[in-house]
Enzyme design. Structure first.
Site, PDB file in Angstrom:
ATOM      1  N   ARG A 209       0.853  -1.192   0.000  1.00 37.07           N
ATOM      2  CA  ARG A 209       0.000   0.000   0.000  1.00 37.07           C
ATOM      3  C   ARG A 209       0.886   1.239   0.000  1.00 37.07           C
ATOM      4  O   ARG A 209       1.686   1.426   0.915  1.00 37.07           O
ATOM      5  CB  ARG A 209      -0.889  -0.013   1.253  1.00 37.07           C
ATOM      6  CG  ARG A 209      -1.697   1.243   1.413  1.00 37.07           C
ATOM      7  CD  ARG A 209      -2.551   1.283   2.679  1.00 37.07           C
ATOM      8  NE  ARG A 209      -3.131   2.620   2.744  1.00 37.07           N
ATOM      9  CZ  ARG A 209      -3.229   3.358   3.828  1.00 37.07           C
ATOM     10  NH1 ARG A 209      -2.835   2.893   5.006  1.00 37.07           N
ATOM     11  NH2 ARG A 209      -3.731   4.570   3.762  1.00 37.07           N
TER      12      ARG A 209
ATOM     13  N   HIS B   2      -3.224  10.839   0.985  1.00 37.28           N
ATOM     14  CA  HIS B   2      -2.635  10.640   2.315  1.00 37.28           C
ATOM     15  C   HIS B   2      -2.115  11.999   2.795  1.00 37.28           C
ATOM     16  O   HIS B   2      -0.923  12.191   2.997  1.00 37.28           O
ATOM     17  CB  HIS B   2      -1.554   9.567   2.259  1.00 37.28           C
ATOM     18  CG  HIS B   2      -1.269   8.897   3.581  1.00 37.28           C
ATOM     19  ND1 HIS B   2      -1.365   7.539   3.775  1.00 37.28           N
ATOM     20  CD2 HIS B   2      -0.898   9.407   4.786  1.00 37.28           C
ATOM     21  CE1 HIS B   2      -1.037   7.239   5.031  1.00 37.28           C
ATOM     22  NE2 HIS B   2      -0.750   8.353   5.667  1.00 37.28           N
TER      23      HIS B   2
ATOM     24  N   GLU C  27      -7.416   8.319   6.662  1.00 37.62           N
ATOM     25  CA  GLU C  27      -7.687   8.980   7.942  1.00 37.62           C
ATOM     26  C   GLU C  27      -8.197  10.416   7.799  1.00 37.62           C
ATOM     27  O   GLU C  27      -7.534  11.371   8.208  1.00 37.62           O
ATOM     28  CB  GLU C  27      -6.424   8.965   8.827  1.00 37.62           C
ATOM     29  CG  GLU C  27      -5.927   7.569   9.117  1.00 37.62           C
ATOM     30  CD  GLU C  27      -4.835   7.520  10.192  1.00 37.62           C
ATOM     31  OE1 GLU C  27      -4.432   8.585  10.691  1.00 37.62           O
ATOM     32  OE2 GLU C  27      -4.398   6.411  10.528  1.00 37.62           O
TER      33      GLU C  27
ATOM     34  N   ASN D 148      -7.160   1.734  10.188  1.00 41.68           N
ATOM     35  CA  ASN D 148      -5.814   1.929  10.716  1.00 41.68           C
ATOM     36  C   ASN D 148      -5.922   1.905  12.227  1.00 41.68           C
ATOM     37  O   ASN D 148      -6.718   2.657  12.806  1.00 41.68           O
ATOM     38  CB  ASN D 148      -5.249   3.294  10.292  1.00 41.68           C
ATOM     39  CG  ASN D 148      -5.088   3.410   8.778  1.00 41.68           C
ATOM     40  OD1 ASN D 148      -5.257   2.438   8.041  1.00 41.68           O
ATOM     41  ND2 ASN D 148      -4.752   4.598   8.322  1.00 41.68           N
TER      42      ASN D 148
ATOM     43  N   TYR E  92      -3.840   1.576  16.092  1.00 40.74           N
ATOM     44  CA  TYR E  92      -2.586   1.595  16.856  1.00 40.74           C
ATOM     45  C   TYR E  92      -2.773   1.384  18.345  1.00 40.74           C
ATOM     46  O   TYR E  92      -2.052   0.609  18.968  1.00 40.74           O
ATOM     47  CB  TYR E  92      -1.851   2.931  16.619  1.00 40.74           C
ATOM     48  CG  TYR E  92      -1.343   3.054  15.204  1.00 40.74           C
ATOM     49  CD1 TYR E  92      -0.096   2.541  14.853  1.00 40.74           C
ATOM     50  CD2 TYR E  92      -2.112   3.637  14.207  1.00 40.74           C
ATOM     51  CE1 TYR E  92       0.364   2.614  13.553  1.00 40.74           C
ATOM     52  CE2 TYR E  92      -1.659   3.715  12.896  1.00 40.74           C
ATOM     53  CZ  TYR E  92      -0.419   3.202  12.575  1.00 40.74           C
ATOM     54  OH  TYR E  92       0.041   3.259  11.289  1.00 40.74           O
TER      55      TYR E  92
ATOM     56  N   GLU F 256      -3.414  -0.235   8.325  1.00 39.24           N
ATOM     57  CA  GLU F 256      -2.186   0.159   9.042  1.00 39.24           C
ATOM     58  C   GLU F 256      -2.230  -0.416  10.443  1.00 39.24           C
ATOM     59  O   GLU F 256      -3.263  -0.358  11.110  1.00 39.24           O
ATOM     60  CB  GLU F 256      -2.067   1.683   9.204  1.00 39.24           C
ATOM     61  CG  GLU F 256      -1.733   2.430   7.957  1.00 39.24           C
ATOM     62  CD  GLU F 256      -1.595   3.950   8.207  1.00 39.24           C
ATOM     63  OE1 GLU F 256      -1.322   4.374   9.351  1.00 39.24           O
ATOM     64  OE2 GLU F 256      -1.773   4.688   7.224  1.00 39.24           O
TER      65      GLU F 256
END
Ligand code: FCB
Length: 458
Positions: free
Chosen positions: A78, A122, A167, A295, A297, A366
């Site tokens: 990606r 992005h 995002e 995504n 985290y 991600e």
């Protein structure tokens, strides 16, 4: 670690990057300036005064980076296209040299047996569009659809998976509310107009991608697993406000064609500001997705908090009568983010519960961690913390699959250490260490671990 989590046949293992974070070559071959070029020059905006001028020099070293991907054994890579490289002013005809770069990249990936996955946006808006109002301005959504056509005309015959926006929460709220990201505007509530125009741009780009015959089109959201600090009603209500602002503001329009409701007065008022919405927008925005990119985290543990600012969006986007309290008991990464892999499974279960069949197949677009990596004299990087982070999150994805969530793929953030936005080069997320002085690439232990995990799937 030899005992790897296992995944169903066809599950996609990938790695991800983004144009501004790795390409460099900021002034080459007709590339125009983007908002991140401008923002990086603002004193104090980026740690160390770092810029994206050189980054990982991927623009010149992409062949070496493709070789690293091939050796890693990923099925998909990606990357994002720099809008300002292919359409320097954000309007008009394309820049051939810029389009040619992505053409070569795509061909190189296919030759290496790797499926390209393109992110169209992005965060690096052409500066000229920002000068005309940026995402505050409805026209930017139409410009985005035109740019999508330009890229799709050139790459859609060879790229199966497309992501419109990465995002949009960050673009809207960090970009226009608290100014931590480009363009660095601290304007508060107009960020909600930016959020709407980003969604509209996504919706307008989808039929363009369909026309071009792409196989899979989706969007990548940074969805949060929000956990109330206590089970008390005030904290539970605060968690709902957080969830509205982080998640529902995106998932409700995209998956349900409506904006979320809120029982909180201020939020209800904000969400019902229709001044920038037009009839039919939500129909455009809610066009079917082939997949939802997530995504992920770290979770947010939130508690009730007083308003700190009369405009709830101006300061931290978190100050809307909720605040994060962290997870003192968890290990923290170099970003100071608590590590809590089980929360990814919880997030996915929560989405499935809320949306049922309206939830499209999911790709984790991600996931990864910044650690305090230091190469040994022999060039190895013993990043055991990153391995355990990735292992934990992959197990969480496997558990979500067992729960019945249709997860199709997982992309590590990131292939390379790179320009980590406001943190500049001070944070390293790569499977591959980049020595910025020499541009030497040193695969870390996590790279070898991921290669073995992929190979072990058979
Ligand atoms: C995400 C961004 C990505 C990278 C990671 C660490 O928010 O999409 O570019 O910076 O965080």
């Amino acid at each position: 670690m030899s005992d790897f989590p296992s995944f169903p046949p066809g599950f996609v293992f990938g790695a991800a990057t983004a144009a501004f974070q790795i390409e460099g070559a900021a002034d080459e071959d007709g590339r125009g300036p983007s908002i991140w070029d401008t923002f990086a020059r603002r004193p104090g905006a980026i740690v160390g005064g770092d810029t994206g001028d050189v980054a990982c020099d991927h623009y010149h070293r992409y062949r070496e980076d493709i070789a690293l991907l091939k050796e890693l054994g990923v099925g998909s890579y990606r990357f994002s296209v720099s809008w300002a490289r292919v359409q320097p002013t954000g309007a008009g005809s394309g820049n051939k040299a810029g389009l040619d770069f992505y053409d070569r990249l795509v061909d190189g990936l296919l030759e290496a047996g790797i499926e390209p996955a393109v992110t169209l946006y992005h965060w690096d808006l052409p500066q000229e569009l920002e000068d005309k109002g940026g995402w505050r301005h409805r026209d930017t959504a139409y410009r985005f659809a035109d740019y999508t056509r330009l890229v799709a005309d050139s790459l859609a015959d060879r790229v199966p998976r497309w992501i419109t926006l990465n995002e949009p929460w960050c673009s809207a709220f960090l970009g226009y509310a608290n100014g931590l990201h480009a363009p660095g505007a601290r304007e508060g509530t107009p960020a909600l107009a930016a959020a709407h125009h980003l969604l509209l741009g996504h919706g307008l780009a989808l039929p363009v991608l369909r026309d071009a015959g792409v196989r899979e089109a989706g969007i990548a959201l940074n969805l949060d697993r929000v956990v109330p600090a206590t089970s008390g009603p005030r904290d539970v209500a605060a968690a709902l406000r957080a969830e509205t602002q982080r998640n529902l503001i995106w998932t409700e329009p995209l998956l349900k064609g409506r904006y979320p409701e809120s029982e909180d007065d201020t939020w209800a008022e904000l969400l019902h500001d229709r001044s920038f919405r037009r009839a039919g927008d939500l129909d455009v925005i809610s066009a079917p997705l082939d997949f939802l990119g997530i995504n992920y985290y770290t979770p947010s543990v939130v508690r009730d908090a007083p308003y700190r600012d009369p405009d709830p969006l101006t300061r931290q986007a978190d100050d809307n009568r909720f605040e994060g309290i962290g997870m003192p008991q968890a290990r923290h990464t170099a970003m100071d983010w608590p590590v809590a892999p089980h929360t990814l499974r919880e997030l996915l279960a929560g989405l499935k519960e809320r949306y049922g069949d309206a939830l499209p197949p999911v790709h984790i677009t991600e996931n990864g961690s910044a650690e305090h990596d230091l190469p040994e004299p022999d060039g190895t990087v013993r990043d055991t913390d990153r391995i355990s982070y990735l292992d934990g999150h992959l197990r969480s994805v496997a558990a979500a699959l067992a729960d019945g969530v249709d997860v199709r793929g997982y992309y590590v953030w990131s292939l390379l250490d790179n320009f980590e936005w406001a943190y500049g080069y001070s944070k390293r997320f790569g499977l591959v260490y980049v020595d910025y002085a020499t541009q030497r690439r040193l695969p870390k232990d996590s790279y070898h671990w991921y290669r073995e995990l992929i190979a072990a799937q058979g």
